[in-house]
Write a protein that holds these residues in place. Sequence first.
Motif, mmCIF file in Angstrom:
data_model
loop_
_atom_site.group_PDB
_atom_site.id
_atom_site.type_symbol
_atom_site.label_atom_id
_atom_site.label_comp_id
_atom_site.label_asym_id
_atom_site.label_seq_id
_atom_site.Cartn_x
_atom_site.Cartn_y
_atom_site.Cartn_z
ATOM 1 N N ALA A 96 -5.334 -22.140 -2.036
ATOM 2 C CA ALA A 96 -5.810 -22.654 -3.328
ATOM 3 C C ALA A 96 -6.788 -21.679 -3.966
ATOM 4 N N THR A 97 -7.532 -20.958 -3.129
ATOM 5 C CA THR A 97 -8.473 -19.940 -3.603
ATOM 6 C C THR A 97 -8.353 -18.731 -2.695
ATOM 7 N N ALA A 98 -8.810 -17.612 -3.180
ATOM 8 C CA ALA A 98 -8.768 -16.395 -2.363
ATOM 9 C C ALA A 98 -9.799 -16.500 -1.245
ATOM 10 N N PRO A 99 -9.389 -16.213 -0.009
ATOM 11 C CA PRO A 99 -10.355 -16.247 1.092
ATOM 12 C C PRO A 99 -11.364 -15.117 0.955
ATOM 13 N N SER A 100 -12.459 -15.211 1.676
ATOM 14 C CA SER A 100 -13.446 -14.123 1.631
ATOM 15 C C SER A 100 -12.942 -12.961 2.465
ATOM 16 N N ALA A 101 -13.248 -11.767 2.014
ATOM 17 C CA ALA A 101 -12.761 -10.554 2.677
ATOM 18 C C ALA A 101 -13.435 -10.374 4.024
ATOM 19 N N PRO A 102 -12.671 -10.000 5.073
ATOM 20 C CA PRO A 102 -13.275 -9.732 6.379
ATOM 21 C C PRO A 102 -14.079 -8.440 6.347
ATOM 22 N N ALA A 103 -14.909 -8.260 7.343
ATOM 23 C CA ALA A 103 -15.765 -7.070 7.398
ATOM 24 C C ALA A 103 -14.953 -5.798 7.554
ATOM 25 N N ASP A 104 -13.831 -5.858 8.292
ATOM 26 C CA ASP A 104 -13.026 -4.659 8.527
ATOM 27 C C ASP A 104 -11.862 -4.573 7.540
ATOM 28 N N ASN A 105 -12.186 -4.643 6.269
ATOM 29 C CA ASN A 105 -11.206 -4.604 5.195
ATOM 30 C C ASN A 105 -10.467 -3.265 5.203
ATOM 31 N N ALA A 106 -9.121 -3.313 5.182
ATOM 32 C CA ALA A 106 -8.306 -2.100 5.198
ATOM 33 C C ALA A 106 -8.103 -1.587 3.777
ATOM 34 N N ALA A 107 -7.472 -0.453 3.646
ATOM 35 C CA ALA A 107 -7.108 0.110 2.349
ATOM 36 C C ALA A 107 -5.649 0.549 2.443
ATOM 37 N N LEU A 108 -4.746 -0.433 2.392
ATOM 38 C CA LEU A 108 -3.315 -0.159 2.533
ATOM 39 C C LEU A 108 -2.629 -0.260 1.185
ATOM 40 N N ALA A 109 -1.974 0.796 0.768
ATOM 41 C CA ALA A 109 -1.249 0.773 -0.499
ATOM 42 C C ALA A 109 0.031 -0.043 -0.392
ATOM 43 N N GLU A 110 0.485 -0.275 0.830
ATOM 44 C CA GLU A 110 1.710 -1.019 1.072
ATOM 45 C C GLU A 110 1.566 -1.719 2.418
ATOM 46 N N PHE A 111 2.022 -2.952 2.526
ATOM 47 C CA PHE A 111 1.945 -3.656 3.804
ATOM 48 C C PHE A 111 2.947 -4.799 3.847
ATOM 49 N N VAL A 112 3.185 -5.300 5.055
ATOM 50 C CA VAL A 112 4.068 -6.435 5.308
ATOM 51 C C VAL A 112 3.270 -7.462 6.091
ATOM 52 N N LEU A 113 3.459 -8.753 5.800
ATOM 53 C CA LEU A 113 2.820 -9.795 6.601
ATOM 54 C C LEU A 113 3.544 -9.911 7.946
ATOM 55 N N PRO A 114 2.885 -10.435 8.975
ATOM 56 C CA PRO A 114 3.489 -10.481 10.311
ATOM 57 C C PRO A 114 4.855 -11.171 10.371
ATOM 58 N N SER A 115 5.105 -12.144 9.518
ATOM 59 C CA SER A 115 6.403 -12.829 9.537
ATOM 60 C C SER A 115 7.522 -11.927 9.041
ATOM 61 N N GLY A 116 7.172 -10.893 8.272
ATOM 62 C CA GLY A 116 8.178 -10.028 7.665
ATOM 63 C C GLY A 116 8.790 -10.619 6.407
ATOM 64 N N ASN A 117 8.352 -11.805 5.996
ATOM 65 C CA ASN A 117 8.928 -12.486 4.848
ATOM 66 C C ASN A 117 8.241 -12.123 3.529
ATOM 67 N N TRP A 146 6.065 -8.924 1.511
ATOM 68 C CA TRP A 146 5.595 -7.541 1.517
ATOM 69 C C TRP A 146 4.956 -7.238 0.171
ATOM 70 N N CYS A 147 3.918 -6.384 0.197
ATOM 71 C CA CYS A 147 3.115 -6.125 -0.999
ATOM 72 C C CYS A 147 2.850 -4.640 -1.171
ATOM 73 N N SER A 148 2.567 -4.261 -2.424
ATOM 74 C CA SER A 148 2.119 -2.904 -2.734
ATOM 75 C C SER A 148 0.932 -3.017 -3.681
ATOM 76 N N MET A 149 0.028 -2.045 -3.590
ATOM 77 C CA MET A 149 -1.210 -2.098 -4.377
ATOM 78 C C MET A 149 -1.514 -0.749 -5.010
ATOM 79 N N THR A 150 -2.157 -0.799 -6.190
ATOM 80 C CA THR A 150 -2.730 0.393 -6.812
ATOM 81 C C THR A 150 -4.187 0.054 -7.129
ATOM 82 N N GLN A 151 -4.869 0.938 -7.821
ATOM 83 C CA GLN A 151 -6.262 0.709 -8.202
ATOM 84 C C GLN A 151 -6.421 -0.506 -9.117
ATOM 85 N N THR A 152 -5.384 -0.799 -9.925
ATOM 86 C CA THR A 152 -5.509 -1.866 -10.929
ATOM 87 C C THR A 152 -4.377 -2.883 -10.892
ATOM 88 N N SER A 153 -3.552 -2.880 -9.845
ATOM 89 C CA SER A 153 -2.470 -3.868 -9.772
ATOM 90 C C SER A 153 -2.089 -4.164 -8.328
#
Length: 196
Positions: free
Chosen positions: A72-93, A95-102
């Motif tokens: 319902a809301t964005a969770p708070s960021a963990p202390a060991d926040n990564a910087a991944l431009a692309e990633f998959v969730l553990p289920s594999g269902n 997948w996301c990509s990120m840039t500086q503004t999107s």
Amino acid sequence: MSGTGAPERRGGPSLSPTGQRTFLVVDAILVVTFAVLLVLHLVNSAAAPSTPAAAATPTPTSSAAPETTPEATAPSAPADNAALAEFVLPSGNIWCSMTQTSATCVIGQFSFAPPTPPPGCTGTVGPVFTVTAADGAAQPCVPEVPPRPDDAPVLEYGQASTIGEMTCYSSRNGATCRHNPTGEGFSVARAGYTTL
């Protein structure tokens, strides 16, 4: 039975005392050699480098429970926040990509009803979610669904990735991405989605 009255000898020839000593020495050498070879084998087996299981590009685990209900809301960021431009969730269902503004996430299988495509849409609406600094959250009309990248790392549940103004979270409730300055974003899971 012989006529001399001498006792009969049965069995094979017996070894002389010198032969018995030689036999024992050879046996001892064989036992020691076997023990040395066994120790060397055990030491080499323990010292052999083990191959890490997909350390550079972990693959999604099929045993991971699929995402069910969006956050319902964005969770708070963990202390060991990564910087991944692309990633998959553990289920594999998801997948996301990120840039500086999107940030863009794709869901492979879902049970929610996708929105009606806007006029002029010749592609599909539903499996792709975006949030940009300029336009906020949307479900765009896409000509084709982007495939899951083969080499994207897994963002484990409870972890987050921040690049520039964007943060995405991985949880058992799906993927949540937002534009940090405005708080606008989306959360998507197998059973539904919300905008923030």
